[in-house]
Write a protein that holds these residues in place. Structure first.
Motif, mmCIF file in Angstrom:
data_model
loop_
_atom_site.group_PDB
_atom_site.id
_atom_site.type_symbol
_atom_site.label_atom_id
_atom_site.label_comp_id
_atom_site.label_asym_id
_atom_site.label_seq_id
_atom_site.Cartn_x
_atom_site.Cartn_y
_atom_site.Cartn_z
ATOM 1 N N TYR A 276 31.837 45.049 49.598
ATOM 2 C CA TYR A 276 32.595 44.060 50.527
ATOM 3 C C TYR A 276 34.097 44.588 50.200
ATOM 4 N N SER A 277 34.672 44.849 51.254
ATOM 5 C CA SER A 277 36.324 44.923 51.025
ATOM 6 C C SER A 277 36.795 43.550 51.653
ATOM 7 N N LEU A 278 37.422 42.723 51.107
ATOM 8 C CA LEU A 278 37.841 41.482 51.569
ATOM 9 C C LEU A 278 39.335 41.408 51.625
ATOM 10 N N GLU A 279 39.967 40.767 52.490
ATOM 11 C CA GLU A 279 41.432 40.382 52.576
ATOM 12 C C GLU A 279 41.684 39.154 52.782
ATOM 13 N N LEU A 280 42.580 38.422 51.877
ATOM 14 C CA LEU A 280 42.755 37.073 51.753
ATOM 15 C C LEU A 280 43.571 36.700 53.326
ATOM 16 N N ASP A 281 43.477 35.718 53.894
ATOM 17 C CA ASP A 281 43.880 35.641 55.119
ATOM 18 C C ASP A 281 45.486 35.129 54.981
ATOM 19 N N ASP A 282 45.796 34.482 53.834
ATOM 20 C CA ASP A 282 47.241 33.874 53.706
ATOM 21 C C ASP A 282 47.917 35.199 53.056
ATOM 22 N N ALA A 283 48.881 35.859 53.781
ATOM 23 C CA ALA A 283 49.649 36.710 53.551
ATOM 24 C C ALA A 283 50.246 36.742 52.092
ATOM 25 N N SER A 284 50.787 35.474 51.852
ATOM 26 C CA SER A 284 51.608 35.247 50.560
ATOM 27 C C SER A 284 50.601 35.347 49.290
ATOM 28 N N LEU A 285 49.442 34.650 49.601
ATOM 29 C CA LEU A 285 48.220 34.698 48.358
ATOM 30 C C LEU A 285 48.068 36.308 48.214
ATOM 31 N N ARG A 286 48.006 36.956 49.422
ATOM 32 C CA ARG A 286 47.537 38.259 49.385
ATOM 33 C C ARG A 286 48.376 39.253 48.548
ATOM 34 N N SER A 287 49.645 39.012 49.017
ATOM 35 C CA SER A 287 50.526 39.870 48.158
ATOM 36 C C SER A 287 50.864 39.539 46.752
ATOM 37 N N ARG A 288 50.314 38.367 46.213
ATOM 38 C CA ARG A 288 50.493 37.983 44.862
ATOM 39 C C ARG A 288 49.432 38.345 44.068
ATOM 40 N N TYR A 289 48.262 38.255 44.502
ATOM 41 C CA TYR A 289 46.943 38.261 43.898
ATOM 42 C C TYR A 289 46.715 39.528 42.953
#
Ligand SMILES: Cc1cc2nc3c(=O)[nH]c(=O)nc-3n(C[C@H](O)[C@H](O)[C@H](O)COP(=O)(O)OP(=O)(O)OC[C@H]3O[C@@H](n4cnc5c(N)ncnc54)[C@H](O)[C@@H]3O)c2cc1C
Ligand code: FES
Length: 290
Positions: free
Chosen positions: A38-51
């Motif tokens: 599975y390729s997942l993307e965090l919905d929250d853009a700020s969390l996504r950019s920091r993870y």
């Protein structure tokens, strides 16, 4: 690529490690009849950019209304946008995940645990030994090592699967096999038409590699019985206990050392592991009751 010294950054808001963050399934790839990536993307853009994560770490994946399961990160550590997870269908959560489609939402907590201590492998021959779904947490380690290849001596990947059709990440295996700077050895329990490789157990391949035991660092992830035999064999080949690293599986609940579900002797697999040096667990390794 993120280096092994980068501190992982969580998918949760500060102080909320128990709260899953929603993530959308962007892509599903069938690895085999039981296993999907599975390729997942965090919905929250700020969390996504920091993870960020380190090879060998895991997330808790929450299928809403069903429950959570610990699942290793199996993608490239430098891909900050996508969380890649490879999941074998076995119980309630993984079966529910298996029924989900692209566009569905899951919850993510993590990354948790200590990953592979690649900094301790530098200057050594690195042997990565995996069986079955155990290749999932090994794949990011292979990618990290290949991205900083000059820091290591020989790099050898040993992988065993039930049958050729059960082999994960087949395009990666072919690409690694074609490279001159990594040695690959694959084996299956049951051959199929067209399989020209060896048939047998992962330990058969370990015996074939001319290991310089005292110069080796070994990463091991597979079924319990495989881990046990591999470690036993490596000990006989003089690999130091301090440089044999094993990723362990235990039932997880909280993932952060609070609930006690993953207790392993005096340690918690979620917080102190899942990767342990054999030296650290030698007295309890292989004992079912601890
Ligand atoms: C650090 C870590 C990383 C992991 N990474 C991955 C990964 O990358 N990919 C992956 O697929 N898995 C991974 N796992 C394993 C995964 O977390 C477990 O398989 C998890 O239990 C799956 O959850 P589930 O609800 O689907 O299965 P569960 O319901 O927990 O069942 C898991 C297994 O136990 C058996 N079982 C269930 N109930 C019982 C019972 N009452 N009695 C006897 N047996 C029972 C099931 O048949 C099944 O074989 C990882 C585990 C850990 C600890
Ligand atoms: S899962 Fe709760 S202590 Fe490890």
């Amino acid at each position: 690529m993120a280096t092994v010294h980068d501190e992982p950054v969580m998918a949760s808001y500060p102080g909320q490690a128990m709260v899953p963050s929603p993530a959308t399934i962007m892509h599903i790839h069938d690895e085999s009849s039981t296993t999907r990536t599975y390729s997942l993307e965090l919905d929250d853009a700020s969390l996504r950019s920091r993870y960020t994560f380190r090879p060998g770490q895991f997330n808790m994946i929450y299928v809403f209304g069903v429950g959570e399961a610990a699942i290793s990160l199996s993608g490239r550590p430098d891909d900050r946008r996508h969380l890649i997870h490879t999941v074998r269908r076995c119980g309630s959560v993984t079966a529910a995940l298996n029924r989900m489609q692209v566009g569905g939402t899951v919850g993510i907590r993590g990354p948790f645990g200590h990953g592979w201590p690649l900094e301790q492998c530098r200057g050594r021959d690195v042997i990565l030994i995996s069986g079955g779904i155990g290749l999932a947490p090994i794949r990011p380690a292979v990618e990290q090592i290949l991205s900083e290849r000059n820091l290591y001596e020989r790099v050898i990947l040993i992988y065993g699967a039930r049958s050729p059709a059960d082999m994960l990440f087949q395009s990666d295996l072919a690409a690694w096999d074609a490279r001159p700077d990594i040695e690959t050895l694959f084996i299956v329990d049951y051959p199929a038409e067209g399989w020209t490789g060896p048939v047998g157990m992962v330990t058969d391949l370990v015996r074939r590699v001319r290991l310089r035991g005292e110069k080796a660092a070994v990463l091991v992830c597979g079924p319990r019985i495989m881990n046990r035999y591999v470690v036993w064999l490596l000990s006989r080949l003089n690999v130091p206990a301090s440089h044999m690293f094993v990723s362990l599986e235990r039932n997880m609940r909280c993932g952060v050392g609070r609930c006690g579900h993953c207790q392993y002797g005096p340690k918690f697999v979620c917080k102190d592991g899942p990767v342990f040096s054999y030296e650290a667990i030698r007295s309890i390794f292989g004992k079912e009751e601890v």
